[in-house]
Design a protein around this motif. Structure first.
Motif, PDB file in Angstrom:
ATOM      1  N   SER A  37       0.843  -1.274  -0.105  1.00  0.00           N
ATOM      2  CA  SER A  37       0.048  -0.053   0.093  1.00  0.00           C
ATOM      3  C   SER A  37       0.919   1.202   0.069  1.00  0.00           C
ATOM      4  O   SER A  37       0.293   2.289  -0.410  1.00  0.00           O
ATOM      5  CB  SER A  37      -0.932   0.099   1.229  1.00  0.00           C
ATOM      6  OG  SER A  37      -0.372   0.057   2.314  1.00  0.00           O
ATOM      7  N   TYR A  38       1.903   1.137   0.379  1.00  0.00           N
ATOM      8  CA  TYR A  38       2.891   2.421   0.542  1.00  0.00           C
ATOM      9  C   TYR A  38       3.349   2.928  -0.975  1.00  0.00           C
ATOM     10  O   TYR A  38       3.422   1.962  -2.018  1.00  0.00           O
ATOM     11  CB  TYR A  38       4.107   2.243   1.058  1.00  0.00           C
ATOM     12  CG  TYR A  38       4.269   1.817   2.572  1.00  0.00           C
ATOM     13  CD1 TYR A  38       2.767   2.188   3.451  1.00  0.00           C
ATOM     14  CD2 TYR A  38       5.352   1.780   3.598  1.00  0.00           C
ATOM     15  CE1 TYR A  38       2.986   2.217   4.904  1.00  0.00           C
ATOM     16  CE2 TYR A  38       5.359   1.672   4.668  1.00  0.00           C
ATOM     17  CZ  TYR A  38       3.858   2.007   5.489  1.00  0.00           C
ATOM     18  OH  TYR A  38       3.953   1.818   6.761  1.00  0.00           O
ATOM     19  N   GLU A  39       3.597   4.418  -1.181  1.00  0.00           N
ATOM     20  CA  GLU A  39       3.944   4.750  -2.511  1.00  0.00           C
ATOM     21  C   GLU A  39       5.182   4.329  -2.759  1.00  0.00           C
ATOM     22  O   GLU A  39       5.716   4.117  -3.653  1.00  0.00           O
ATOM     23  CB  GLU A  39       3.805   6.523  -2.412  1.00  0.00           C
ATOM     24  CG  GLU A  39       4.202   7.018  -3.631  1.00  0.00           C
ATOM     25  CD  GLU A  39       4.172   8.467  -3.387  1.00  0.00           C
ATOM     26  OE1 GLU A  39       4.597   9.090  -4.347  1.00  0.00           O
ATOM     27  OE2 GLU A  39       3.234   8.973  -2.555  1.00  0.00           O
TER      28      GLU A  39
END
Length: 104
Positions: free
Chosen positions: A72-74
């Protein structure tokens, strides 16, 4: 060993289960941690979950690509640390529990 962090325990569990199910990891340990970091010009202090992924060095690219697809992290932390020594029985077990790297 590949290290990854997530914002939630649920995401950590999901990633760990996926990697083990796909034979990309023999084992994933999940630890609660506290991270202090700079992001977009501000200093943050957040709880995170750290995954210690036991896999073959030759599978790093596949593990990285799978994590990038699911995370989910950029900009997720995905780093590999070499295991310079270990018990032969454990290292053989890791090899037996992971797939042969795919070519290309």
């Amino acid at each position: 060993m590949v290290i990854v962090t997530t914002a939630t325990e649920a995401e950590a569990l999901s990633l760990a289960n996926q990697l083990v199910a796909e034979y990309l990891a023999a084992c994933v340990q999940i630890l609660p941690i506290q991270s202090i970091y700079r992001w977009q010009g501000a200093i943050h202090c957040d709880p995170e979950w750290q995954l210690l992924i036991k896999t073959r060095f030759a599978l790093f690219d596949q593990v990285r690509d799978r994590l990038l697809a699911l995370h989910s992290y950029e900009v997720p932390e995905i780093i590999a640390l070499p295991l310079i020594a270990g018990s032969s029985a454990y290292l053989n077990w890791v090899k037996e529990q992971t797939q042969e790297p795919s070519g290309g």
